[in-house]
Design a protein around this motif. Sequence first.
Motif, PDB file in Angstrom:
ATOM      1  N   ALA A  36      39.218  51.236  61.479  1.00 35.82           N
ATOM      2  CA  ALA A  36      39.957  50.707  62.634  1.00 35.82           C
ATOM      3  C   ALA A  36      39.252  51.171  63.904  1.00 35.82           C
ATOM      4  O   ALA A  36      38.724  52.284  63.970  1.00 35.82           O
ATOM      5  N   VAL A  37      39.235  50.330  64.908  1.00 34.06           N
ATOM      6  CA  VAL A  37      38.663  50.685  66.203  1.00 34.06           C
ATOM      7  C   VAL A  37      39.751  51.413  66.990  1.00 34.06           C
ATOM      8  O   VAL A  37      40.804  50.828  67.272  1.00 34.06           O
ATOM      9  N   VAL A  38      39.507  52.683  67.305  1.00 35.19           N
ATOM     10  CA  VAL A  38      40.544  53.513  67.927  1.00 35.19           C
ATOM     11  C   VAL A  38      40.094  54.152  69.239  1.00 35.19           C
ATOM     12  O   VAL A  38      40.668  55.136  69.691  1.00 35.19           O
ATOM     13  N   VAL A  39      39.072  53.589  69.883  1.00 39.63           N
ATOM     14  CA  VAL A  39      38.572  54.147  71.139  1.00 39.63           C
ATOM     15  C   VAL A  39      39.686  54.137  72.185  1.00 39.63           C
ATOM     16  O   VAL A  39      40.289  53.096  72.454  1.00 39.63           O
ATOM     17  N   PHE A  40      39.983  55.316  72.699  1.00 40.47           N
ATOM     18  CA  PHE A  40      41.031  55.534  73.700  1.00 40.47           C
ATOM     19  C   PHE A  40      42.437  55.192  73.209  1.00 40.47           C
ATOM     20  O   PHE A  40      43.354  55.037  74.009  1.00 40.47           O
ATOM     21  N   ALA A  41      42.620  55.063  71.896  1.00 40.48           N
ATOM     22  CA  ALA A  41      43.977  54.919  71.347  1.00 40.48           C
ATOM     23  C   ALA A  41      44.661  56.274  71.475  1.00 40.48           C
ATOM     24  O   ALA A  41      44.067  57.301  71.181  1.00 40.48           O
ATOM     25  N   ARG A  42      45.903  56.282  71.928  1.00 40.86           N
ATOM     26  CA  ARG A  42      46.627  57.528  72.171  1.00 40.86           C
ATOM     27  C   ARG A  42      47.669  57.762  71.082  1.00 40.86           C
ATOM     28  O   ARG A  42      48.558  56.956  70.896  1.00 40.86           O
ATOM     29  N   PHE A  43      47.511  58.893  70.393  1.00 37.74           N
ATOM     30  CA  PHE A  43      48.418  59.306  69.325  1.00 37.74           C
ATOM     31  C   PHE A  43      49.141  60.558  69.810  1.00 37.74           C
ATOM     32  O   PHE A  43      48.583  61.637  69.789  1.00 37.74           O
ATOM     33  N   GLU A  44      50.350  60.420  70.261  1.00 40.48           N
ATOM     34  CA  GLU A  44      51.142  61.571  70.689  1.00 40.48           C
ATOM     35  C   GLU A  44      52.323  61.717  69.739  1.00 40.48           C
ATOM     36  O   GLU A  44      53.088  60.774  69.551  1.00 40.48           O
ATOM     37  N   ALA A  45      52.442  62.892  69.128  1.00 40.09           N
ATOM     38  CA  ALA A  45      53.536  63.175  68.189  1.00 40.09           C
ATOM     39  C   ALA A  45      53.564  62.173  67.036  1.00 40.09           C
ATOM     40  O   ALA A  45      54.618  61.846  66.512  1.00 40.09           O
ATOM     41  N   ALA A  46      52.392  61.668  66.653  1.00 48.85           N
ATOM     42  CA  ALA A  46      52.304  60.754  65.513  1.00 48.85           C
ATOM     43  C   ALA A  46      52.523  61.539  64.226  1.00 48.85           C
ATOM     44  O   ALA A  46      52.078  62.678  64.105  1.00 48.85           O
ATOM     45  N   ARG A  47      53.199  60.934  63.279  1.00 50.31           N
ATOM     46  CA  ARG A  47      53.516  61.596  62.013  1.00 50.31           C
ATOM     47  C   ARG A  47      52.711  60.973  60.877  1.00 50.31           C
ATOM     48  O   ARG A  47      52.358  59.805  60.933  1.00 50.31           O
ATOM     49  N   GLY A  48      52.462  61.787  59.850  1.00 49.23           N
ATOM     50  CA  GLY A  48      51.845  61.271  58.634  1.00 49.23           C
ATOM     51  C   GLY A  48      50.332  61.201  58.671  1.00 49.23           C
ATOM     52  O   GLY A  48      49.735  60.524  57.846  1.00 49.23           O
ATOM     53  N   ILE A  49      49.701  61.899  59.612  1.00 48.79           N
ATOM     54  CA  ILE A  49      48.240  61.895  59.701  1.00 48.79           C
ATOM     55  C   ILE A  49      47.737  63.259  59.246  1.00 48.79           C
ATOM     56  O   ILE A  49      48.114  64.285  59.823  1.00 48.79           O
ATOM     57  N   SER A  50      46.886  63.270  58.234  1.00 48.62           N
ATOM     58  CA  SER A  50      46.325  64.535  57.762  1.00 48.62           C
ATOM     59  C   SER A  50      45.353  65.080  58.807  1.00 48.62           C
ATOM     60  O   SER A  50      44.844  64.335  59.657  1.00 48.62           O
ATOM     61  N   GLU A  51      45.085  66.370  58.720  1.00 49.01           N
ATOM     62  CA  GLU A  51      44.124  66.983  59.646  1.00 49.01           C
ATOM     63  C   GLU A  51      42.746  66.349  59.493  1.00 49.01           C
ATOM     64  O   GLU A  51      42.047  66.142  60.474  1.00 49.01           O
ATOM     65  N   GLU A  52      42.370  66.025  58.269  1.00 49.93           N
ATOM     66  CA  GLU A  52      41.075  65.378  58.027  1.00 49.93           C
ATOM     67  C   GLU A  52      41.020  64.008  58.702  1.00 49.93           C
ATOM     68  O   GLU A  52      40.048  63.659  59.368  1.00 49.93           O
TER      69      GLU A  52
END
Length: 78
Positions: A36-52
């Motif tokens: 996925a293209v995520v340039v400048f996508a903002r993830f604040e308090a997003a859940r379910g994302i591993s550290e990797e």
Amino acid sequence: ANLSLANLSGVNLSLANLSEASLNGVNLSLANLSEAVVVFARFEAARGISEESKRDLIQRGAIFEDAPGDRSEVPTGR
């Protein structure tokens, strides 16, 4: 796009263009964000994302603001 608070659990977002999207408070458990293209996508308090996955997304240009004062981002020369 503003996808804040969306439940994207299990959604296939591979190859999606999420550039500059707001993904604040989203549930991304088991979501596929590969390529996925995520340039400048903002993830604040997003859940379910591993550290990797978080590290991978940051390297691809995503911005994470998990806590006040915590701003993880990789400059992209924009």
